[in-house]
Design an enzyme around this catalytic site. Structure first.
Site, PDB file in Angstrom:
ATOM      1  N   ARG A 215       0.832  -1.210   0.000  1.00 39.06           N
ATOM      2  CA  ARG A 215       0.000   0.000   0.000  1.00 39.06           C
ATOM      3  C   ARG A 215       0.867   1.262   0.000  1.00 39.06           C
ATOM      4  O   ARG A 215       1.902   1.319   0.680  1.00 39.06           O
ATOM      5  CB  ARG A 215      -0.928  -0.006   1.218  1.00 39.06           C
ATOM      6  CG  ARG A 215      -1.951  -1.130   1.134  1.00 39.06           C
ATOM      7  CD  ARG A 215      -3.105  -0.988   2.087  1.00 39.06           C
ATOM      8  NE  ARG A 215      -3.839  -2.238   2.135  1.00 39.06           N
ATOM      9  CZ  ARG A 215      -4.725  -2.656   1.234  1.00 39.06           C
ATOM     10  NH1 ARG A 215      -5.015  -1.888   0.190  1.00 39.06           N
ATOM     11  NH2 ARG A 215      -5.321  -3.833   1.357  1.00 39.06           N
ATOM     12  N   ASP A 216       0.412   2.252  -0.757  1.00 39.19           N
ATOM     13  CA  ASP A 216       1.110   3.544  -0.807  1.00 39.19           C
ATOM     14  C   ASP A 216       1.009   4.216   0.562  1.00 39.19           C
ATOM     15  O   ASP A 216      -0.050   4.221   1.194  1.00 39.19           O
ATOM     16  CB  ASP A 216       0.483   4.432  -1.898  1.00 39.19           C
ATOM     17  CG  ASP A 216       1.381   5.591  -2.275  1.00 39.19           C
ATOM     18  OD1 ASP A 216       1.891   5.600  -3.408  1.00 39.19           O
ATOM     19  OD2 ASP A 216       1.568   6.490  -1.423  1.00 39.19           O
TER      20      ASP A 216
ATOM     21  N   ASN B  10       3.904   6.930 -13.706  1.00 41.36           N
ATOM     22  CA  ASN B  10       4.544   8.229 -13.911  1.00 41.36           C
ATOM     23  C   ASN B  10       5.977   7.978 -14.361  1.00 41.36           C
ATOM     24  O   ASN B  10       6.708   7.216 -13.721  1.00 41.36           O
ATOM     25  CB  ASN B  10       4.576   9.028 -12.603  1.00 41.36           C
ATOM     26  CG  ASN B  10       3.178   9.340 -12.082  1.00 41.36           C
ATOM     27  OD1 ASN B  10       2.267   9.617 -12.852  1.00 41.36           O
ATOM     28  ND2 ASN B  10       2.996   9.273 -10.767  1.00 41.36           N
TER      29      ASN B  10
ATOM     30  N   HIS C 299       7.443   1.293 -11.081  1.00 41.68           N
ATOM     31  CA  HIS C 299       6.257   0.901 -10.306  1.00 41.68           C
ATOM     32  C   HIS C 299       4.990   1.315 -11.028  1.00 41.68           C
ATOM     33  O   HIS C 299       4.977   2.277 -11.791  1.00 41.68           O
ATOM     34  CB  HIS C 299       6.277   1.499  -8.901  1.00 41.68           C
ATOM     35  CG  HIS C 299       6.403   2.996  -8.872  1.00 41.68           C
ATOM     36  ND1 HIS C 299       7.614   3.650  -9.038  1.00 41.68           N
ATOM     37  CD2 HIS C 299       5.477   3.974  -8.715  1.00 41.68           C
ATOM     38  CE1 HIS C 299       7.424   4.948  -8.964  1.00 41.68           C
ATOM     39  NE2 HIS C 299       6.124   5.183  -8.779  1.00 41.68           N
TER      40      HIS C 299
ATOM     41  N   HIS D 208       0.968   2.317 -10.156  1.00 36.61           N
ATOM     42  CA  HIS D 208      -0.012   2.669  -9.127  1.00 36.61           C
ATOM     43  C   HIS D 208      -1.337   2.003  -9.484  1.00 36.61           C
ATOM     44  O   HIS D 208      -1.835   2.186 -10.611  1.00 36.61           O
ATOM     45  CB  HIS D 208      -0.277   4.190  -9.121  1.00 36.61           C
ATOM     46  CG  HIS D 208       0.903   5.031  -8.740  1.00 36.61           C
ATOM     47  ND1 HIS D 208       1.042   5.595  -7.496  1.00 36.61           N
ATOM     48  CD2 HIS D 208       1.991   5.427  -9.446  1.00 36.61           C
ATOM     49  CE1 HIS D 208       2.164   6.310  -7.450  1.00 36.61           C
ATOM     50  NE2 HIS D 208       2.758   6.224  -8.631  1.00 36.61           N
TER      51      HIS D 208
HETATM   52  P1  5GP Z   1       5.763   8.233  -8.036  1.00 36.27           P
HETATM   53  O1  5GP Z   1       5.485   9.649  -7.632  1.00 36.27           O
HETATM   54  O2  5GP Z   1       7.265   7.986  -8.157  1.00 36.27           O
HETATM   55  O3  5GP Z   1       4.988   7.757  -9.227  1.00 36.27           O
HETATM   56  O4  5GP Z   1       5.224   7.335  -6.848  1.00 36.27           O
HETATM   57  C1  5GP Z   1       5.919   7.104  -5.672  1.00 36.27           C
HETATM   58  C2  5GP Z   1       4.906   6.740  -4.616  1.00 36.27           C
HETATM   59  O5  5GP Z   1       5.604   6.166  -3.519  1.00 36.27           O
HETATM   60  C3  5GP Z   1       4.126   7.935  -4.056  1.00 36.27           C
HETATM   61  O6  5GP Z   1       2.730   7.762  -4.296  1.00 36.27           O
HETATM   62  C4  5GP Z   1       4.471   7.931  -2.556  1.00 36.27           C
HETATM   63  O7  5GP Z   1       3.355   8.250  -1.743  1.00 36.27           O
HETATM   64  C5  5GP Z   1       4.947   6.514  -2.337  1.00 36.27           C
HETATM   65  N1  5GP Z   1       5.910   6.370  -1.248  1.00 36.27           N
HETATM   66  C6  5GP Z   1       6.955   7.193  -0.985  1.00 36.27           C
HETATM   67  N2  5GP Z   1       7.646   6.742   0.079  1.00 36.27           N
HETATM   68  C7  5GP Z   1       7.020   5.605   0.490  1.00 36.27           C
HETATM   69  C8  5GP Z   1       7.272   4.670   1.554  1.00 36.27           C
HETATM   70  O8  5GP Z   1       8.216   4.799   2.340  1.00 36.27           O
HETATM   71  N3  5GP Z   1       6.410   3.628   1.676  1.00 36.27           N
HETATM   72  C9  5GP Z   1       5.336   3.449   0.813  1.00 36.27           C
HETATM   73  N4  5GP Z   1       4.550   2.390   1.041  1.00 36.27           N
HETATM   74  N5  5GP Z   1       5.081   4.308  -0.201  1.00 36.27           N
HETATM   75  C10 5GP Z   1       5.911   5.367  -0.375  1.00 36.27           C
END
Ligand code: 5GP
Ligand code: ZN
Length: 119
Positions: free
Chosen positions: A34-35, A91, A104, A106
């Site tokens: 989970r995010d 993204n 990754h 989402h």
């Molecule tokens: P991006 O912005 O690179 O597409 O997505 C990165 C995602 O990782 C973000 O939605 C952010 O909330 C999530 N995220 C960042 N740090 C952590 C963490 O320590 N644990 C978890 N579970 N999610 C994280």
């Protein structure tokens, strides 16, 4: 594009269990958790165990890993009861909102998609 080596990559540490996460599913190739800052009631990140900075780089280096990430994301959607109502978002690049440079997907669901079609 920013790139991180696996030793300073947050998602590599989550995959290795060095940083805790709320894991919902996993395979030999991928992990779903989970995010930490959910943008919808259901917000799961699906990552390959192997480090690649972007989904494009993952596709170029291992179609099997890429397939597994999307297969696991679909499995989690079923598990969460949203097989027929979810979005998968990728993204790529900081200008498009990528903050973690480990590939990754989402998986977002559980809210009305009020904006309707995005494309
Ligand atoms: P991006 O912005 O690179 O597409 O997505 C990165 C995602 O990782 C973000 O939605 C952010 O909330 C999530 N995220 C960042 N740090 C952590 C963490 O320590 N644990 C978890 N579970 N999610 C994280
Ligand atoms: Zn990584």
């Amino acid at each position: 594009m920013t790139s991180q080596t696996p030793s300073d990559c947050l998602f590599c540490k989550i995959v290795a269990g060095e940083i805790p996460s709320d894991r919902v599913a996993e395979t030999e190739r991928s992990v779903a958790f989970r995010d930490i800052s959910p943008a919808a009631p259901i917000h799961v990140l699906v990552v390959p165990r192997r480090h690649e900075s972007t989904v494009g780089a993952l596709a170029a280096s291992s179609g099997d890993d890429l397939t597994d990430v999307f297969r696991l994301a679909s499995q989690v959607a079923e598990q969460e009861g949203v097989a027929d109502a979810h979005r998968m978002i990728v993204n790529t690049g900081s200008k498009a909102g990528q903050t973690i440079f480990h590939a990754h997907v989402h998986l977002l669901a559980g809210a009305a998609f009020t904006e309707g079609r995005m494309v």
